[in-house]
Write an enzyme that holds these catalytic residues in place. Structure first.
Site, PDB file in Angstrom:
ATOM      1  N   MET A  97       0.840  -1.197   0.000  1.00  0.00           N
ATOM      2  CA  MET A  97       0.000   0.000   0.000  1.00  0.00           C
ATOM      3  C   MET A  97       0.875   1.246   0.000  1.00  0.00           C
ATOM      4  SD  MET A  97      -2.702  -1.173   2.908  1.00  0.00           S
ATOM      5  CE  MET A  97      -1.406  -2.002   3.838  1.00  0.00           C
ATOM      6  N   ALA A 126       8.545  -1.506   3.829  1.00  0.00           N
ATOM      7  CA  ALA A 126       7.600  -2.614   3.679  1.00  0.00           C
ATOM      8  C   ALA A 126       8.055  -3.677   2.698  1.00  0.00           C
ATOM      9  CB  ALA A 126       6.239  -2.079   3.260  1.00  0.00           C
ATOM     10  N   GLY A 185       0.688   2.893   7.267  1.00  0.00           N
ATOM     11  CA  GLY A 185       1.350   1.617   7.094  1.00  0.00           C
ATOM     12  C   GLY A 185       1.410   1.129   5.680  1.00  0.00           C
ATOM     13  N   SER A 186       1.786  -0.134   5.485  1.00  0.00           N
ATOM     14  CA  SER A 186       2.324  -0.441   4.192  1.00  0.00           C
ATOM     15  C   SER A 186       2.035  -1.766   3.511  1.00  0.00           C
ATOM     16  CB  SER A 186       3.835  -0.304   4.273  1.00  0.00           C
ATOM     17  OG  SER A 186       4.184   1.013   4.582  1.00  0.00           O
ATOM     18  N   ARG A 187       1.762  -2.840   4.194  1.00  0.00           N
ATOM     19  CA  ARG A 187       1.700  -4.109   3.468  1.00  0.00           C
ATOM     20  C   ARG A 187       0.861  -5.141   4.219  1.00  0.00           C
ATOM     21  NH1 ARG A 187       7.257  -7.290   2.751  1.00  0.00           N
ATOM     22  NH2 ARG A 187       6.430  -9.346   3.160  1.00  0.00           N
TER      23      ARG A 187
END
Length: 216
Positions: A97, A126, A185-187
Protein backbone atom coordinates in the site's frame (compact mmCIF):
# COMPACT_ATOMS: atom_id res chain seq x y z
CA UNK A 1 -16.74 8.88 5.01
CA UNK A 2 -13.72 8.59 7.28
CA UNK A 3 -12.50 5.63 9.29
CA UNK A 4 -13.03 5.82 13.04
CA UNK A 5 -9.29 5.39 13.63
CA UNK A 6 -8.74 8.77 12.01
CA UNK A 7 -11.40 10.84 13.81
CA UNK A 8 -9.07 12.12 16.55
CA UNK A 9 -6.18 12.81 14.19
CA UNK A 10 -8.47 14.62 11.73
CA UNK A 11 -9.92 16.80 14.51
CA UNK A 12 -6.48 17.73 15.86
CA UNK A 13 -5.18 18.42 12.35
CA UNK A 14 -8.18 20.62 11.59
CA UNK A 15 -7.65 22.66 14.76
CA UNK A 16 -3.95 23.11 13.99
CA UNK A 17 -4.62 24.12 10.37
CA UNK A 18 -7.26 26.69 11.43
CA UNK A 19 -4.87 28.10 14.02
CA UNK A 20 -2.09 28.33 11.43
CA UNK A 21 -4.43 30.08 9.01
CA UNK A 22 -5.30 32.69 11.65
CA UNK A 23 -1.68 33.21 12.70
CA UNK A 24 -0.49 33.51 9.12
CA UNK A 25 -3.23 35.98 8.29
CA UNK A 26 -2.32 38.08 11.31
CA UNK A 27 1.48 38.04 11.24
CA UNK A 28 2.64 37.30 7.69
CA UNK A 29 2.37 40.59 5.78
CA UNK A 30 3.90 39.44 2.48
CA UNK A 31 0.92 38.45 0.34
CA UNK A 32 2.58 35.82 -1.81
CA UNK A 33 4.18 34.13 1.22
CA UNK A 34 0.91 34.17 3.15
CA UNK A 35 -0.90 32.59 0.21
CA UNK A 36 1.79 29.94 -0.24
CA UNK A 37 1.70 28.97 3.44
CA UNK A 38 -2.08 28.66 3.42
CA UNK A 39 -1.93 26.42 0.35
CA UNK A 40 0.60 24.20 2.16
CA UNK A 41 -1.68 23.96 5.22
CA UNK A 42 -4.65 23.07 3.02
CA UNK A 43 -2.72 20.41 1.10
CA UNK A 44 -1.60 18.85 4.40
CA UNK A 45 -5.20 18.69 5.63
CA UNK A 46 -6.36 17.12 2.35
CA UNK A 47 -3.63 14.45 2.61
CA UNK A 48 -4.74 13.55 6.14
CA UNK A 49 -8.39 13.35 5.05
CA UNK A 50 -7.47 11.19 2.09
CA UNK A 51 -5.40 8.82 4.17
CA UNK A 52 -8.24 8.07 6.60
CA UNK A 53 -11.01 7.80 4.01
CA UNK A 54 -13.12 4.66 4.27
CA UNK A 55 -15.09 4.19 1.03
CA UNK A 56 -17.95 1.74 1.04
CA UNK A 57 -17.06 -1.51 -0.69
CA UNK A 58 -19.46 -4.05 -2.13
CA UNK A 59 -18.12 -7.51 -1.38
CA UNK A 60 -19.63 -10.37 -3.34
CA UNK A 61 -19.42 -12.87 -0.50
CA UNK A 62 -18.49 -16.31 -1.76
CA UNK A 63 -17.05 -19.16 0.30
CA UNK A 64 -15.11 -20.30 -2.80
CA UNK A 65 -13.05 -17.11 -3.10
CA UNK A 66 -10.49 -15.09 -1.18
CA UNK A 67 -10.81 -11.33 -1.65
CA UNK A 68 -8.03 -8.80 -1.27
CA UNK A 69 -7.78 -7.57 2.33
CA UNK A 70 -6.50 -4.13 1.25
CA UNK A 71 -6.11 -1.70 -1.62
CA UNK A 72 -2.71 -1.70 -3.28
CA UNK A 73 -0.43 -3.52 -5.69
CA UNK A 74 0.50 -7.21 -5.72
CA UNK A 75 4.26 -7.39 -5.15
CA UNK A 76 4.83 -11.03 -4.20
CA UNK A 77 3.33 -14.35 -5.36
CA UNK A 78 5.46 -17.26 -4.24
CA UNK A 79 5.60 -20.51 -2.30
CA UNK A 80 7.12 -20.01 1.15
CA UNK A 81 7.50 -21.77 4.47
CA UNK A 82 5.17 -20.09 6.98
CA UNK A 83 6.60 -20.68 10.44
CA UNK A 84 4.49 -18.68 12.86
CA UNK A 85 1.26 -20.68 12.67
CA UNK A 86 1.24 -23.39 9.98
CA UNK A 87 4.86 -24.58 10.08
CA UNK A 88 4.47 -25.74 6.50
CA UNK A 89 4.61 -24.43 2.95
CA UNK A 90 1.95 -21.95 1.79
CA UNK A 91 1.33 -19.68 -1.15
CA UNK A 92 2.14 -16.11 -0.16
CA UNK A 93 0.47 -13.16 -1.86
CA UNK A 94 1.75 -9.77 -0.67
CA UNK A 95 0.00 -6.46 -1.34
CA UNK A 96 1.87 -3.17 -0.94
CA UNK A 97 0.00 0.00 0.00
CA UNK A 98 1.31 3.42 -0.94
CA UNK A 99 0.49 6.43 1.28
CA UNK A 100 -2.37 7.38 -1.08
CA UNK A 101 -4.11 4.01 -0.83
CA UNK A 102 -7.04 3.29 1.50
CA UNK A 103 -5.49 1.69 4.61
CA UNK A 104 -8.50 -0.22 5.93
CA UNK A 105 -7.87 -3.96 6.29
CA UNK A 106 -10.76 -6.32 5.50
CA UNK A 107 -11.31 -10.01 6.15
CA UNK A 108 -10.32 -11.97 3.02
CA UNK A 109 -12.72 -14.81 3.85
CA UNK A 110 -15.63 -15.29 6.20
CA UNK A 111 -15.51 -17.77 9.04
CA UNK A 112 -14.16 -18.14 12.55
CA UNK A 113 -11.06 -16.38 13.87
CA UNK A 114 -8.82 -19.13 15.25
CA UNK A 115 -5.64 -17.08 15.81
CA UNK A 116 -4.92 -13.40 16.40
CA UNK A 117 -1.62 -12.04 17.65
CA UNK A 118 0.19 -8.69 17.76
CA UNK A 119 3.98 -8.44 17.49
CA UNK A 120 6.11 -5.45 18.34
CA UNK A 121 8.92 -4.94 15.91
CA UNK A 122 11.11 -2.80 13.69
CA UNK A 123 10.05 -0.32 11.03
CA UNK A 124 11.91 -1.59 7.98
CA UNK A 125 10.59 -0.45 4.61
CA UNK A 126 7.60 -2.61 3.68
CA UNK A 127 9.27 -4.27 0.70
CA UNK A 128 12.25 -5.42 2.76
CA UNK A 129 12.50 -9.27 2.66
CA UNK A 130 12.57 -9.45 6.47
CA UNK A 131 9.67 -7.02 7.06
CA UNK A 132 7.17 -9.88 7.31
CA UNK A 133 9.06 -11.37 10.26
CA UNK A 134 10.76 -8.39 11.94
CA UNK A 135 8.44 -5.38 11.59
CA UNK A 136 5.55 -4.44 13.84
CA UNK A 137 2.74 -6.71 12.66
CA UNK A 138 -0.42 -8.61 13.47
CA UNK A 139 -1.20 -12.13 12.35
CA UNK A 140 -4.79 -13.33 11.99
CA UNK A 141 -6.06 -16.73 10.88
CA UNK A 142 -9.66 -17.24 9.77
CA UNK A 143 -11.08 -20.70 9.12
CA UNK A 144 -14.06 -21.88 7.09
CA UNK A 145 -15.15 -25.20 5.58
CA UNK A 146 -14.17 -24.31 2.01
CA UNK A 147 -10.63 -22.99 2.46
CA UNK A 148 -9.72 -24.34 5.83
CA UNK A 149 -7.39 -21.80 7.42
CA UNK A 150 -6.27 -18.58 5.71
CA UNK A 151 -3.65 -16.40 7.39
CA UNK A 152 -3.24 -12.70 6.72
CA UNK A 153 -0.61 -10.47 8.26
CA UNK A 154 -0.71 -6.68 8.60
CA UNK A 155 2.83 -5.31 8.41
CA UNK A 156 3.87 -1.81 9.40
CA UNK A 157 6.22 0.08 7.10
CA UNK A 158 8.95 2.62 7.76
CA UNK A 159 6.45 5.37 8.65
CA UNK A 160 3.89 3.30 10.52
CA UNK A 161 3.68 3.57 14.30
CA UNK A 162 0.55 1.63 15.10
CA UNK A 163 -1.42 -1.27 13.70
CA UNK A 164 -5.04 -1.70 14.77
CA UNK A 165 -6.48 -5.20 14.76
CA UNK A 166 -10.16 -5.93 15.51
CA UNK A 167 -10.03 -9.72 15.06
CA UNK A 168 -10.52 -11.73 18.24
CA UNK A 169 -10.18 -15.48 18.67
CA UNK A 170 -13.51 -17.35 18.38
CA UNK A 171 -15.15 -14.34 16.71
CA UNK A 172 -17.25 -15.10 13.61
CA UNK A 173 -16.45 -12.65 10.81
CA UNK A 174 -17.84 -11.82 7.38
CA UNK A 175 -15.80 -11.68 4.22
CA UNK A 176 -15.01 -8.06 3.32
CA UNK A 177 -15.88 -6.46 6.67
CA UNK A 178 -13.34 -4.29 8.52
CA UNK A 179 -10.70 -6.25 10.39
CA UNK A 180 -8.20 -3.52 11.16
CA UNK A 181 -6.28 -0.44 10.10
CA UNK A 182 -2.60 0.32 9.55
CA UNK A 183 -1.87 3.92 10.46
CA UNK A 184 0.57 5.23 7.86
CA UNK A 185 1.35 1.62 7.09
CA UNK A 186 2.32 -0.44 4.19
CA UNK A 187 1.70 -4.11 3.47
CA UNK A 188 -0.47 -7.17 4.00
CA UNK A 189 0.63 -10.77 3.36
CA UNK A 190 -1.85 -13.56 2.63
CA UNK A 191 -0.86 -17.19 3.21
CA UNK A 192 -3.06 -19.61 1.26
CA UNK A 193 -3.25 -23.40 0.76
CA UNK A 194 -0.87 -24.71 -1.91
CA UNK A 195 -3.77 -25.94 -4.08
CA UNK A 196 -5.32 -22.46 -4.23
CA UNK A 197 -5.96 -21.05 -7.70
CA UNK A 198 -4.36 -17.58 -7.72
CA UNK A 199 -6.47 -15.06 -9.66
CA UNK A 200 -4.10 -12.06 -9.61
CA UNK A 201 -0.76 -11.24 -11.19
CA UNK A 202 2.36 -9.42 -10.06
CA UNK A 203 2.02 -5.62 -10.19
CA UNK A 204 -1.76 -5.86 -10.49
CA UNK A 205 -3.70 -3.21 -8.58
CA UNK A 206 -6.35 -4.61 -6.24
CA UNK A 207 -9.25 -3.22 -4.20
CA UNK A 208 -9.85 -4.34 -0.64
CA UNK A 209 -13.03 -6.35 -0.18
CA UNK A 210 -13.74 -6.55 -3.93
CA UNK A 211 -10.86 -7.97 -5.98
CA UNK A 212 -10.78 -11.77 -5.98
CA UNK A 213 -7.22 -12.86 -5.14
CA UNK A 214 -7.77 -16.62 -5.17
CA UNK A 215 -10.40 -19.27 -5.74
CA UNK A 216 -10.92 -23.00 -5.52
Amino acid sequence: MFHKEGHKIILVTLIIVVALFLLTDSFVTITWLSTLLMIVYLVFLILILQFFRNPKRFTHRNADTVVSPVDGKVVVIEEVFEKEFFNEKRLQVSIFMSPINVHVTRHPIGGKVVFSKYHKGKYLVAWHPKASEENERTTVVVENETYGKVLYRQIAGALAKRIVNYAKVDQTVLQGEDSGFIKFGSRVDLFLPLDTNIKVELNQKVRGGETVVAGK
